[in-house]
Design an enzyme around this catalytic site. Structure first.
Site, PDB file in Angstrom:
ATOM      1  N   GLY A  47       0.839  -1.189   0.000  1.00 16.16           N
ATOM      2  CA  GLY A  47       0.000   0.000   0.000  1.00 16.16           C
ATOM      3  C   GLY A  47       0.877   1.242   0.000  1.00 16.16           C
ATOM      4  O   GLY A  47       2.017   1.195   0.479  1.00 16.16           O
ATOM      5  N   HIS A  92      -4.220   1.531   7.820  1.00 19.29           N
ATOM      6  CA  HIS A  92      -2.864   2.078   7.755  1.00 19.29           C
ATOM      7  C   HIS A  92      -2.791   3.224   6.734  1.00 19.29           C
ATOM      8  O   HIS A  92      -2.220   4.279   7.007  1.00 19.29           O
ATOM      9  CB  HIS A  92      -1.896   0.943   7.381  1.00 19.29           C
ATOM     10  CG  HIS A  92      -0.467   1.339   7.351  1.00 19.29           C
ATOM     11  ND1 HIS A  92       0.438   0.962   8.322  1.00 19.29           N
ATOM     12  CD2 HIS A  92       0.241   2.085   6.472  1.00 19.29           C
ATOM     13  CE1 HIS A  92       1.621   1.466   8.024  1.00 19.29           C
ATOM     14  NE2 HIS A  92       1.537   2.146   6.907  1.00 19.29           N
ATOM     15  N   GLU A  93      -3.396   3.004   5.566  1.00 18.21           N
ATOM     16  CA  GLU A  93      -3.310   4.025   4.507  1.00 18.21           C
ATOM     17  C   GLU A  93      -4.173   5.252   4.819  1.00 18.21           C
ATOM     18  O   GLU A  93      -3.764   6.384   4.563  1.00 18.21           O
ATOM     19  CB  GLU A  93      -3.691   3.427   3.150  1.00 18.21           C
ATOM     20  CG  GLU A  93      -2.808   2.262   2.688  1.00 18.21           C
ATOM     21  CD  GLU A  93      -1.325   2.531   2.776  1.00 18.21           C
ATOM     22  OE1 GLU A  93      -0.892   3.688   2.589  1.00 18.21           O
ATOM     23  OE2 GLU A  93      -0.567   1.578   3.061  1.00 18.21           O
ATOM     24  N   GLN A 136       2.951   9.963   1.139  1.00 23.68           N
ATOM     25  CA  GLN A 136       4.226   9.254   1.279  1.00 23.68           C
ATOM     26  C   GLN A 136       5.173   9.557   0.113  1.00 23.68           C
ATOM     27  O   GLN A 136       6.365   9.277   0.199  1.00 23.68           O
ATOM     28  CB  GLN A 136       4.005   7.742   1.347  1.00 23.68           C
ATOM     29  CG  GLN A 136       3.434   7.272   2.666  1.00 23.68           C
ATOM     30  CD  GLN A 136       3.344   5.764   2.701  1.00 23.68           C
ATOM     31  OE1 GLN A 136       2.388   5.194   2.187  1.00 23.68           O
ATOM     32  NE2 GLN A 136       4.348   5.110   3.268  1.00 23.68           N
ATOM     33  N   CYS A 183       5.928  -0.226   7.690  1.00 25.09           N
ATOM     34  CA  CYS A 183       5.584   0.944   6.877  1.00 25.09           C
ATOM     35  C   CYS A 183       6.777   1.319   6.006  1.00 25.09           C
ATOM     36  O   CYS A 183       7.903   1.374   6.500  1.00 25.09           O
ATOM     37  CB  CYS A 183       5.223   2.113   7.792  1.00 25.09           C
ATOM     38  SG  CYS A 183       4.823   3.620   6.900  1.00 25.09           S
ATOM     39  N   LEU A 184       6.514   1.590   4.730  1.00 22.90           N
ATOM     40  CA  LEU A 184       7.608   1.982   3.821  1.00 22.90           C
ATOM     41  C   LEU A 184       8.272   3.287   4.259  1.00 22.90           C
ATOM     42  O   LEU A 184       9.415   3.543   3.916  1.00 22.90           O
ATOM     43  CB  LEU A 184       7.071   2.137   2.389  1.00 22.90           C
ATOM     44  CG  LEU A 184       6.575   0.855   1.705  1.00 22.90           C
ATOM     45  CD1 LEU A 184       5.963   1.191   0.343  1.00 22.90           C
ATOM     46  CD2 LEU A 184       7.702  -0.151   1.551  1.00 22.90           C
ATOM     47  N   HIS A 211      -2.318   7.391   7.148  1.00 21.85           N
ATOM     48  CA  HIS A 211      -1.336   8.224   6.438  1.00 21.85           C
ATOM     49  C   HIS A 211      -1.985   9.504   5.913  1.00 21.85           C
ATOM     50  O   HIS A 211      -1.460  10.597   6.069  1.00 21.85           O
ATOM     51  CB  HIS A 211      -0.754   7.468   5.233  1.00 21.85           C
ATOM     52  CG  HIS A 211       0.463   6.672   5.549  1.00 21.85           C
ATOM     53  ND1 HIS A 211       1.604   7.205   6.100  1.00 21.85           N
ATOM     54  CD2 HIS A 211       0.741   5.352   5.341  1.00 21.85           C
ATOM     55  CE1 HIS A 211       2.521   6.252   6.242  1.00 21.85           C
ATOM     56  NE2 HIS A 211       2.026   5.118   5.793  1.00 21.85           N
TER      57      HIS A 211
HETATM   58 ZN    ZN Z   1       2.872   3.280   5.846  1.00 25.36          ZN
END
Ligand code: ZN
Length: 161
Positions: free
Chosen positions: A44, A128-129, A49, A86-87, A132
């Site tokens: 995702g 999660h998204e 991000q 998380c990226l 963000h």
């Molecule tokens: Zn993330």
């Protein structure tokens, strides 16, 4: 390919703005975000991000690429513990408890309404998204002890380069 912003970048702490028109720029952004997500690799990716303050995210949990524009979680229920990463906070994972089931609404890339009941892994990705897009990182979902350890690691990364 877009650059994924990481912890410490202020763009991750800002809430995004609703997409008013799904135009060519939005479509190009989605394309670039998917490419970036697959290359990472991740499941995702939210627009902020990659430094874009628009309310949309892309994901692929094994059923092909998906996008949700102006997503909102309108209902949650239950509880589920799952190891989450998380990226934007690379190489760190924590077991986080969140609601298990969620109802997500939004639009697809053609402007059609999206209305999805999700649970477990899919429900986790959505939460999660959407977090963000509200300017919330998973660090804010940790318990006190996890958070203390996390900040220690992240601080040493910033200082140690
Ligand atoms: Zn993330």
């Amino acid at each position: 390919m877009l650059t994924i912003r990481t912890y410490g970048d202020p763009v991750l702490k800002q809430a995004t703005k609703e997409v008013e028109e799904i135009d060519g720029r939005v479509k190009k952004l989605v394309e670039d975000m998917l490419e970036t997500m697959y290359a990472a690799p991740g499941v995702g990716l939210a627009a902020n991000q990659v430094g874009v303050q628009r309310r949309l995210f892309v994901y692929d949990i094994g059923d092909g690429p998906q996008v949700v524009i102006n997503p909102r979680i309108t209902e949650t229920s239950g509880e589920w513990a799952f190891e989450e990463g998380c990226l934007s906070v690379p190489d760190l994972h924590w077991t986080i408890v969140r609601p298990n089931e969620v109802h997500l609404t939004g639009l697809d890339l053609e402007g059609n309404e999206v209305s999805i009941d999700a649970k477990e892994y899919q429900g986790r990705v959505f939460q999660h998204e959407v977090d963000h897009l509200d300017g919330v990182l998973l660090l804010e979902r940790l318990d006190e002890e996890q958070r203390r350890d996390a900040l220690k690691v992240l601080r040493s990364r910033v200082l140690g380069g």
